[in-house]
Design a protein around this motif. Structure first.
Motif, PDB file in Angstrom:
ATOM      1  N   ALA A   1      -2.356   0.874   3.696  1.00 36.65           N
ATOM      2  CA  ALA A   1      -3.546   0.023   3.609  1.00 36.65           C
ATOM      3  C   ALA A   1      -4.302   0.104   4.926  1.00 36.65           C
ATOM      4  CB  ALA A   1      -3.176  -1.418   3.299  1.00 36.65           C
TER       5      ALA A   1
ATOM      6  N   ARG B   1     -10.662  -3.909   2.384  1.00 34.39           N
ATOM      7  CA  ARG B   1      -9.781  -2.864   2.866  1.00 34.39           C
ATOM      8  C   ARG B   1      -9.476  -1.891   1.725  1.00 34.39           C
ATOM      9  NH1 ARG B   1      -3.551  -5.128   3.551  1.00 34.39           N
ATOM     10  NH2 ARG B   1      -3.204  -5.770   1.380  1.00 34.39           N
TER      11      ARG B   1
ATOM     12  N   HIS C   1      -6.449   0.301  -0.257  1.00 30.31           N
ATOM     13  CA  HIS C   1      -5.013   0.295  -0.532  1.00 30.31           C
ATOM     14  C   HIS C   1      -4.647   1.599  -1.241  1.00 30.31           C
ATOM     15  CE1 HIS C   1      -1.088  -0.889  -2.191  1.00 30.31           C
ATOM     16  NE2 HIS C   1      -1.090  -1.866  -1.298  1.00 30.31           N
TER      17      HIS C   1
END
Length: 375
Positions: free
Chosen positions: A121, A109, A111
């Motif tokens: 996020a 992912r 951030h």
């Protein structure tokens, strides 16, 4: 009743065509100024290469023309185990990573910590491998030139595709001035204008396809781009770079909805726009919206070149400078328009001085004089 619906639809459209021209008045609605600006995330996590993420803000169209960038943010990628990969800002609002190879067995992912203290996020997503393009072909057709692509995945792991393309073409101005206006006089030109430039444009259209309804994961002869036979991009040499993305089902749905919201509006029967956010969320304030979908996949690219000599005989040479030829002539001394810079001198002739507008002389107004590295 159902069988008559197409007829009713055509009648409604016909009545509207008759009535609308008689009752259309200019209308400028009072649109309340946006009190809040939300984060926009543009980019994907490159599974085999450099990740580039562009951060910007939503804005009211009536207040400014330039998209506001999100600067001084702290951005990094992370996998589900907590390993982080930082992105650095350069240029302003653009954040890039080092060259990375992501582990296909892990999820990742993005951030983001903005300069004003908000934390964002994206959802953890799996890594997909983008297969190479099988073919990128062009064909002359009745009205011009068509570009098609083909691709496949024997493992049937792709199924959802998105394509982007970037065009580059040569620009040749019709005039190469031998004189210039300087210090209230005409003199031989000291710094020549470039005789060749390169135009460049990245297509804004959203190109998608899926093979979920097919027995094989194959895309054949997808119509990517069409150019009219009189396009000035085909005057000398033209190139197109195609980028292929393998998407997840959720990412495909995001892009499909975005396409509908931006390209399929304008008639009574088009779908109504819907709120579209994506998979990026604000961790510090649930009411704070964010827009964008961050997927993780590799990128496949392919480039082709087309020269005018390859086109069918009889196709016209169109340079985009039709209105510039022939040049004008300043007969009565130095034209005030030359002094003001609206016209540029080209040459000295018996009748006076031939002149043209800067757009007809300086191809840098239509492109860049720097030769692309791939040219």
């Amino acid at each position: 009743m159902r069988s008559d619906f197409p007829l009713v639809r055509r009648l409604l459209l016909w009545l509207l065509a008759l009535l609308l021209p008689a009752c259309v008045d200019p209308y400028s609605p009072d649109i309340p100024a946006a009190k809040r600006s939300f984060l926009v995330v543009d980019g994907f996590l490159n599974a085999q290469g450099v990740t580039t993420i562009r951060l910007s803000r939503t804005f009211a169209v009536a207040t400014q023309l330039k998209v506001p960038t999100e600067t001084r943010a702290k951005v990094y990628m992370e996998d589900a185990s907590g390993t982080r990969f930082p992105l650095t800002e350069s240029p302003t609002g653009t954040y890039t990573s080092a060259y990375l190879t992501l582990n296909p067995a892990r999820t990742y992912r993005l951030h983001i910590a903005t300069d004003n203290g908000l934390l964002y996020a994206s959802d953890f997503v799996p890594v997909k491998t983008t297969q190479p393009l099988d073919a990128l072909d062009w064909r002359p057709e009745n009205n011009g030139l068509a570009i098609y692509l083909s691709t496949h995945d024997d493992t049937k792991a792709t199924q959802y595709y998105r394509w982007e393309y970037e065009e580059t073409w040569e620009i040749t101005p019709p005039f190469n001035p031998s004189v210039e206006y300087f210090n209230n006089a005409i003199r031989p030109i000291r710094v020549p204008y470039p005789t060749r430039c390169w135009g460049n444009e990245r297509a804004p259209a959203i190109q998608l396809a899926k093979t979920t309804m097919l027995s094989q994961d194959v895309v054949t002869d997808f119509p990517l781009r069409r150019l009219d036979r009189t396009s000035d991009r085909l005057f000398t040499r033209y190139s197109i770079l195609v980028q292929q993305h393998a998407l997840t089902k959720d990412e495909y749905s995001y892009w499909e909805q975005l396409r509908k919201n931006t390209e399929s509006l304008g008639t009574l029967f088009d779908p109504q726009p819907s709120q579209l956010t994506g998979n990026v969320h604000c961790l510090s304030n649930e009411a704070e919206l964010a827009f964008g979908f961050v997927g993780a996949h590799s990128l496949a690219e392919r480039r082709i070149f087309i020269t005018h000599s390859q086109l069918p005989a009889g196709w016209p040479y169109v340079d985009g400078y039709k209105s510039c030829v022939p040049p004008d002539t300043a007969k009565d001394g130095i034209s005030p328009l030359i002094r003001q810079g609206f016209l540029l001198p080209i040459n000295i002739v018996l009748a006076g001085i031939t002149v043209a507008t800067p757009d007809c002389v300086d191809c840098r107004r239509r492109g860049s004089a720097t030769r692309p590295a791939f040219w």
